[in-house]
Scaffold this active site. Sequence first.
Site, PDB file in Angstrom:
ATOM      1  N   LYS A 171       0.803  -1.226   0.000  1.00 58.39           N
ATOM      2  CA  LYS A 171       0.000   0.000   0.000  1.00 58.39           C
ATOM      3  C   LYS A 171       0.838   1.280   0.000  1.00 58.39           C
ATOM      4  O   LYS A 171       0.399   2.320  -0.466  1.00 58.39           O
ATOM      5  CB  LYS A 171      -0.952   0.001   1.193  1.00 58.39           C
ATOM      6  N   GLU A 215      -9.445   7.127   3.463  1.00 59.85           N
ATOM      7  CA  GLU A 215     -10.359   6.209   4.129  1.00 59.85           C
ATOM      8  C   GLU A 215      -9.547   4.991   4.533  1.00 59.85           C
ATOM      9  O   GLU A 215      -8.528   4.678   3.911  1.00 59.85           O
ATOM     10  CB  GLU A 215     -11.476   5.789   3.178  1.00 59.85           C
ATOM     11  N   SER A 254       1.677  -9.819  -0.776  1.00 66.04           N
ATOM     12  CA  SER A 254       1.372  -8.384  -0.696  1.00 66.04           C
ATOM     13  C   SER A 254       1.657  -7.750   0.660  1.00 66.04           C
ATOM     14  O   SER A 254       1.870  -6.545   0.738  1.00 66.04           O
ATOM     15  CB  SER A 254      -0.092  -8.145  -1.084  1.00 66.04           C
TER      16      SER A 254
HETATM   17  C1  LIG Z   1      -5.195  -3.872   1.586  1.00 72.86           C
HETATM   18  C2  LIG Z   1      -4.473  -5.126   1.290  1.00 72.86           C
HETATM   19  C3  LIG Z   1      -4.843  -5.965   0.214  1.00 72.86           C
HETATM   20  C4  LIG Z   1      -6.054  -5.713  -0.635  1.00 72.86           C
HETATM   21  O1  LIG Z   1      -5.999  -4.592  -1.424  1.00 72.86           O
HETATM   22  P1  LIG Z   1      -5.744  -4.630  -2.991  1.00 72.86           P
HETATM   23  O2  LIG Z   1      -6.040  -3.241  -3.413  1.00 72.86           O
HETATM   24  O3  LIG Z   1      -6.676  -5.636  -3.589  1.00 72.86           O
HETATM   25  O4  LIG Z   1      -4.332  -5.013  -3.188  1.00 72.86           O
HETATM   26  C5  LIG Z   1      -4.071  -7.077  -0.049  1.00 72.86           C
HETATM   27  N1  LIG Z   1      -3.002  -7.392   0.717  1.00 72.86           N
HETATM   28  C6  LIG Z   1      -2.626  -6.629   1.761  1.00 72.86           C
HETATM   29  C7  LIG Z   1      -1.434  -7.031   2.552  1.00 72.86           C
HETATM   30  C8  LIG Z   1      -3.338  -5.479   2.083  1.00 72.86           C
HETATM   31  O5  LIG Z   1      -2.959  -4.725   3.137  1.00 72.86           O
END
Ligand SMILES: *Cc1c(COP(=O)(O)O)cnc(C)c1O
Length: 407
Positions: free
Chosen positions: A100, A122, A389
């Site tokens: 993010k 948000e 992610s």
């Molecule tokens: C917020 C988040 C997501 C989901 O958001 P996307 O916009 O779909 O990437 C996925 N993985 C993590 C670690 C997050 O914090």
Amino acid sequence: MSENNAGVLDKENLPDSGGHFGEFGGQYVPETLMTALDNLGKEYDIARKDPEFIKELKFYLKEFAGRPTGLYHADRLSEELGGAKIYFKREDLLHTGAHKINNAIGQALLAKRMGKKRVIAETGAGQHGVATATVCAKLGLDCVVYMGAVDMERQKLNVFRMRLCGAEVRGVESGQKTLKDAVNEAMRDWVTNVEDTHYILGSALGSHPYPMMVRDFHRVIGQEVRHEILEKEGRLPDELVACVGGGSNAIGLFYEFLEEPDIRMVGVEAGGHGIEIGQHAARFEGGRLGVLQGCKTYILQNDDGQIELTHSVSAGLDYAAIGPEHAYYRDQGRIEFAYATDAEVMEAFQALCRTEGIIPALESTHALAYVLKRAPEMRKDQILVMNLSGRGDKDVNQVAKLLGEDI
Ligand SMILES: *Cc1c(COP(=O)(O)O)cnc(C)c1O
């Protein structure tokens, strides 16, 4: 970012000038917001082509966030599954613990460039709020984060982290007091204060130019993967996998490879307790075309167009709409979608800790749960890249509770 990424924000592609990806996307907002969106689109269009802006962006991605992230061969997990060679893109190693921050940095620099001194955002689980508050502290911008009162109670630690970074966290008491309501409040604030305020939206969602802009700020993920896999394997991967909430980490990985016909791409949604109304957040399992918060896309809604309740073990995937670009590529047959249930996610979470010594975010673990099923179907000479992610430190308390342990 590595050197070979120079000028990447220049490439022309979808969406069209109205923000449409085929029939998806667009700008379904009241008149009062149109001017703000138009201005933002114009400013972004100039910034993305400005070498100074790209240089500054690269500087903060490298020095503050910790890019490039590694592409890591999960050899123990690959061996245990007995199929494809599995690599993880290590977005979990970034500052604040997830992808993010790529977007937060990009948009905060854009805000500064536009002369806006105040940023709003948000947040649901608080991850986007934390990334935004962190970057605003670094860049000296005032920061207000809208968060549903229910989410604030569930995510006290993240509320505290944001406040430590100098952000004001405003509890939202309307509706279900969760993410959707926080977005509404943020849009209301933006309309009122657009002169000095930029709204940093946290996923590849909402009205144009957000889905495009957020995607662009995450494209570095796929660009690095191309470079890294060529270095390690001398060829491109066979399959890419990422979890999909709004879709930002997934499109960030996929975008670079969309025109490679031999690469299969799979987005994994939240199957929650299973595919029954109110029990999941898998928009392609029972969702229908509609408009939510400025964007036409697949939405979990009832016959009257009322948004259905959603559920997922991971707050970051728990949203009724999916990013419009994903809806488009799914209709085109370019990106496939699967889902993982909470139970599968809990299994996969423990498997990764045990085999690789990595504690993954519950969001990312949805992609992993798919990989555990998929990799054994693939040959040993095939390569699968999964976007890891985020890291799971934030989820450890919740997992302990679900496993019945008192920590
Ligand atoms: C917020 C988040 C997501 C989901 O958001 P996307 O916009 O779909 O990437 C996925 N993985 C993590 C670690 C997050 O914090």
